[in-house]
Every structure is written in structure tokens, then in C-alpha cells.
Design an enzyme around this catalytic site. Sequence first.
Site, PDB file in Angstrom:
ATOM      1  N   GLU A  89      -0.863   1.559  -5.371  1.00 32.31           N
ATOM      2  CA  GLU A  89      -0.367   0.305  -4.814  1.00 32.31           C
ATOM      3  C   GLU A  89      -0.687  -0.868  -5.728  1.00 32.31           C
ATOM      4  OE1 GLU A  89      -2.920  -1.246  -1.419  1.00 32.31           O
ATOM      5  OE2 GLU A  89      -3.720   0.781  -1.633  1.00 32.31           O
TER       6      GLU A  89
ATOM      7  N   HIS B 114       0.844  -1.208   0.000  1.00 32.82           N
ATOM      8  CA  HIS B 114       0.000   0.000   0.000  1.00 32.82           C
ATOM      9  C   HIS B 114       0.882   1.263   0.000  1.00 32.82           C
ATOM     10  CE1 HIS B 114      -3.426   2.477   0.691  1.00 32.82           C
ATOM     11  NE2 HIS B 114      -3.241   2.669   1.995  1.00 32.82           N
TER      12      HIS B 114
END
Length: 279
Positions: free
Chosen positions: A254, A149
Site C-alpha cells: 500500500e 491499504h
Amino acid sequence: MSAPAEQAQITLQSPDGARATLLLHGGQLVSWVPAGGAEQLYLSPTSRYGAGVAVRGGVPVIFPQFAAQGDGPRHGVARTRAWELVQQETGDRDALAVLRLQDDADTLRAWPQAFALELTVRIAGRTLEMELAVENRGEARFAFQAALHSYWAVEDAARVVIEGLQDRRYLDSLRGEEGVQHSHRLELLQGQPIDRIVYGPAAPLRLVGLGESSTRRLLIETEGFDDAVVWNPGANHGLADLPAEDWRRFVCLELAQIEHRPVLDPGEEWVARQTLTCL
């Protein structure tokens, strides 16, 4: 910005001057400075630290569920646990570290599966490589989701475009609507939040800063991750661990495995990688 000194950190430096910092908390990369370059990751100056807390910024490891798409904690158990360093070395041209996390009594209460994760981080020149491996250590098969992320530092999120998502299906998580990205470039709107899961970005992605003063060009390549996520909370975010104006300072782009969950039988392993290059 670096994490507080009291946090257990691993510092990498390659012979060519590239640097990176990882926290054992969450197995989280919180700084990457390529050789001859500037900081590439955003880390909130008001982020919280401590057991059970997710650090705001860097590259949190998402496992075994994405967001609330499961019965466990949001984004899973990996980003709030203490990892261990199992390898660190500096070569003639690079530096790397390997961190490991495996199930314990706390994770089994949240997600009743025996697992092990290994995160390998390698830096060299203007390139960062991250590999995430998932192993089934139990006696029953399990399915999971995973993501890296990444919070990429930018001058102004409203002057950034993402290239490489053309003709990809997406889910707008804010509206619960599906669509198709038709344009070659995805632009973030001034002050508006975005939370989009893009399915199957086979082509390499590029994060590009606009404007005469911007030199931001990041190439993102993957092996093993099928999906991507674009997220920014916008101007009216109300997040306690993010300064009011810092929504401008990052874009989360991400790589992830969300739609098609890998299924591992006992003893099996799944591996995915991302390679980031400053152009």
C-alpha cells in the site's frame, strides 16, 4: 470474489472491457479487472459486512491515523463509514466514480476535526488510477495520516517479490526495529508474517510473481504518497475474517503518508494519487 449483493455497490465498466466494483461502505474498491485480464484484488470470502465493520480485502481507505498511531480507532474512521456517490460517468475510453465522506457526530466523537474526503477511481485498459483528497472543513488546523491499504491477489505470497524499495529505511512493526532495505528485491518468507513501513519509496514499485505459471507483474506509481507498507499475516494469523490458508492469496502493498503527517489549515486540501498498471 464480489461483495454480498445486499451491499450498496457501484459498478464501473470502460468501453474496452475493464471493470471495477466499489462499496459505499468504507468507500472501498473491492474488485478491479483490467481489460483482457483477471481479478487483481483479493477479497476475503469470510469478511464481515455492516456498520462499524472493516471489510477484509480490496482497497480500504485509511484516515486519519495509521494502525494505532493515534488516539482514535485503529486505521481511523473512513473504512467503516458509509460514503456517498457524487459522480459516475463513462467516457469514450474510461470510466470513473467519485465518492465522498465528511465528518458527522460519530466521527467527531472519534476524531474531533471537521473534514471531507473524496476518492476518485478511474479505470481504462490495464490501468487503475485512485486519487484521495483530504479537506479541512473546520476552524482549526489538523495533522493526519492516510493510506490506500491495497490487497493484491497473488497465486502464492511465498513466491512474490517486491521491487523498488532498495536503499529505503523501514520500520519492522512486528519487532519494533528499524533497518535499511539493501536488496533490489524484497521476498516474503514462506509462512512468515511481515509488517513493514518503508519510508520514502520515490521509485516506482513492482509486484512480481515468480515461477513459470505466474504472469503477475504490477507497476505501482505514486504522486503525493511518501511511504509504503508491506503486510501479510503469515500462516498462523488467527484472523477470524480470513480463511486459514488465504494468507497465500494476497500481498498488501500500500501507498501511504505515515512518517511526515500533512498539516492542513482551515480550507486547505491535500491530494495524493496512485496509478496501477498490469504489465
